[in-house]
Design an enzyme around this catalytic site. Structure first.
Site, PDB file in Angstrom:
ATOM      1  N   TYR A 123      39.830  50.220  24.226  1.00  0.00           N
ATOM      2  CA  TYR A 123      40.968  49.547  24.845  1.00  0.00           C
ATOM      3  C   TYR A 123      41.544  48.377  24.065  1.00  0.00           C
ATOM      4  O   TYR A 123      42.604  47.866  24.414  1.00  0.00           O
ATOM      5  CB  TYR A 123      40.590  49.112  26.268  1.00  0.00           C
ATOM      6  CG  TYR A 123      40.366  50.308  27.168  1.00  0.00           C
ATOM      7  CD1 TYR A 123      41.438  50.999  27.702  1.00  0.00           C
ATOM      8  CD2 TYR A 123      39.078  50.772  27.427  1.00  0.00           C
ATOM      9  CE1 TYR A 123      41.249  52.111  28.505  1.00  0.00           C
ATOM     10  CE2 TYR A 123      38.872  51.891  28.227  1.00  0.00           C
ATOM     11  CZ  TYR A 123      39.960  52.556  28.758  1.00  0.00           C
ATOM     12  OH  TYR A 123      39.759  53.666  29.540  1.00  0.00           O
ATOM     13  N   PHE A 410      34.603  48.674  39.859  1.00  0.00           N
ATOM     14  CA  PHE A 410      35.671  49.358  40.588  1.00  0.00           C
ATOM     15  C   PHE A 410      36.115  50.592  39.810  1.00  0.00           C
ATOM     16  O   PHE A 410      35.761  50.764  38.660  1.00  0.00           O
ATOM     17  CB  PHE A 410      36.865  48.430  40.827  1.00  0.00           C
ATOM     18  CG  PHE A 410      37.431  47.786  39.590  1.00  0.00           C
ATOM     19  CD1 PHE A 410      38.399  48.432  38.838  1.00  0.00           C
ATOM     20  CD2 PHE A 410      36.997  46.532  39.179  1.00  0.00           C
ATOM     21  CE1 PHE A 410      38.925  47.844  37.695  1.00  0.00           C
ATOM     22  CE2 PHE A 410      37.529  45.942  38.049  1.00  0.00           C
ATOM     23  CZ  PHE A 410      38.489  46.584  37.309  1.00  0.00           C
TER      24      PHE A 410
END
Length: 410
Positions: A123, A410
């Site tokens: 990322y 999450f």
């Protein structure tokens, strides 16, 4: 190859999620976890790429507010469920999804996006910087003792069924959010996430157990954990795995740690996700026997650089001009003057003034929550000082009293 990138339709969720599962090894999630994931999915924020009728890539986002230094809760996209089918590598699918997603985040007015990375190398090219770390501990409780503060014995502990304690545990969590940068404030339904306890995830341990800490009839802390029994010829050597442990004051915090240290028939406590400045390190008698390991956790992407830097406070007065590189979100590129202090008044505006520091948006993302030092990034060659003294000034200002931490994934 003809592919289509579009928003997920609710009726397509199962196929979309199966693409994600396959990309992560093909092991199906337990039904109870899968059901909750579907309920929490924000379909309008979930995208996929279809090759004909086949889903070949996925990405989603949750609508969070994330605590930043100073205690503000900043709107953020919680990026999640990112995958590309192994049959469709090196075709630009991930890049196209990241492009679409960050454009959507900007359109929604969210200054930042956050994620946890299966592989951190992925990322950085999209402007995400590792901004918080998590610590894991494996403590030999036969050799390590705790020194607890005054008032610990006054805390009442009691067992509670996890489902029945859900609201109480979430209440403790919510009271702690603003004090720890990187902690998300969740919407309805997320209180169920830490209580999902499929048998297949217990690794031979017990069902999840819960203990609440009380004072004067009020819940002031909680811990959830599993116990894995084990024996050797000399006696029991079970392991307690701490999932969540949180408290509103030092005495309740110490009482919960003392409880897990003293559970019968166990000799090891494991905690896999704790903040790097966890107070338990100052309660134990021998930190070397806690077998500490640290890894990256939350990655931050500044989507609207000016708004993001204005949303937090700064530990010391700061007045610096950044020369920012941002090839993926070019609206952030250029020179920005940041002024701010600990009083909560910050300004970040474009300027033509000479730059004091040169860096990319990735480094600003890493430093944003106050856990990664701009000075350390400079030593790695990732920040350049153009005005003498500017690096020390900015590095101090960006630091946080509490280390950033993501308590729950999450």
């Amino acid at each position: 190859m003809t592919t289509e990138l579009r928003v997920l339709r609710p009726s397509e969720w199962n196929e979309w999620f199966e693409c994600l599962e396959l990309a992560f090894g093909g092991v199906a999630e337990p039904p109870e976890q899968r059901e909750l994931d579907e309920q929490l999915t924000e379909h309008e924020r979930s995208i996929g790429i279809w090759d004909g009728t086949d889903v070949v890539a996925t990405a989603g986002a949750f609508s969070f507010r994330v605590a930043v230094p100073g205690g503000a809760l900043v709107p953020a996209a919680g990026v999640t469920m990112v995958s590309v089918a192994s049959t469709h590598r090196r075709r630009g699918l991930l890049t196209s999804m990241m492009r679409r997603q960050l454009d959507d985040v900007r359109a929604l007015g969210e200054p930042i996006a956050v994620l946890t990375a299966s592989e951190p190398v992925i990322y950085g090219r999209f402007g995400y910087g590792a901004a918080s770390r998590q610590m894991s501990l494996t403590i030999d409780t036969d050799r390590v003792r705790l020194t607890v503060p005054q008032g610990t014995d006054e805390v009442r502990l009691r067992h509670a069924k996890p489902d029945e304690a859900m609201a109480a545990c979430e209440g403790v969590y919510e009271q702690l959010v603003a004090g720890r940068p990187g902690t998300p404030a969740h919407g309805p339904g997320w209180e169920r996430k830490p209580m999902v306890d499929p048998v297949s995830s217990r690794q031979g341990g017990s069902a999840q157990q819960c203990v609440l800490a009380e004072r004067d009839g009020e819940i002031v802390g909680c811990v959830t954990y599993h116990i894995k029994p084990d024996w050797e010829p000399s006696g029991p050597k079970g392991t307690v795995t701490v999932n969540d442990l949180a408290a509103l004051d030092p005495a309740a915090y110490a009482a919960l740690w003392r409880f897990v240290f003293e559970i019968d028939l166990t000799s090891t406590v494991e905690a896999r996700n704790r903040p790097v400045d966890d107070a338990v390190l100052h309660l134990v008698s021998d930190v070397r026997r806690c077998n500490i390991r640290v890894r990256d956790s939350l990655h931050v992407r500044l989507v609207e650089l000016g708004a993001a830097l204005e949303a937090r406070t700064y530990r010391a007065p700061v007045d610096v001009v950044f020369e920012v590189e941002d090839a993926f979100c070019p609206w952030n590129a250029g020179r920005w003057r940041l002024t701010g202090d600990a009083k909560g008044v910050a300004s970040c505006r474009r300027t033509d003034d000479a730059a004091d520091l040169a860096l990319s948006v990735r480094e600003l993302g890493s430093a944003y929550l106050g856990g990664e030092s701009l000075s350390a990034l400079a030593l790695a060659g990732r920040v350049r000082e153009l005005r003498s003294g500017a690096l020390a000034e900015a590095s101090l200002a960006f630091s946080s009293d509490a280390a950033p931490w993501l308590p729950r994934g999450f």
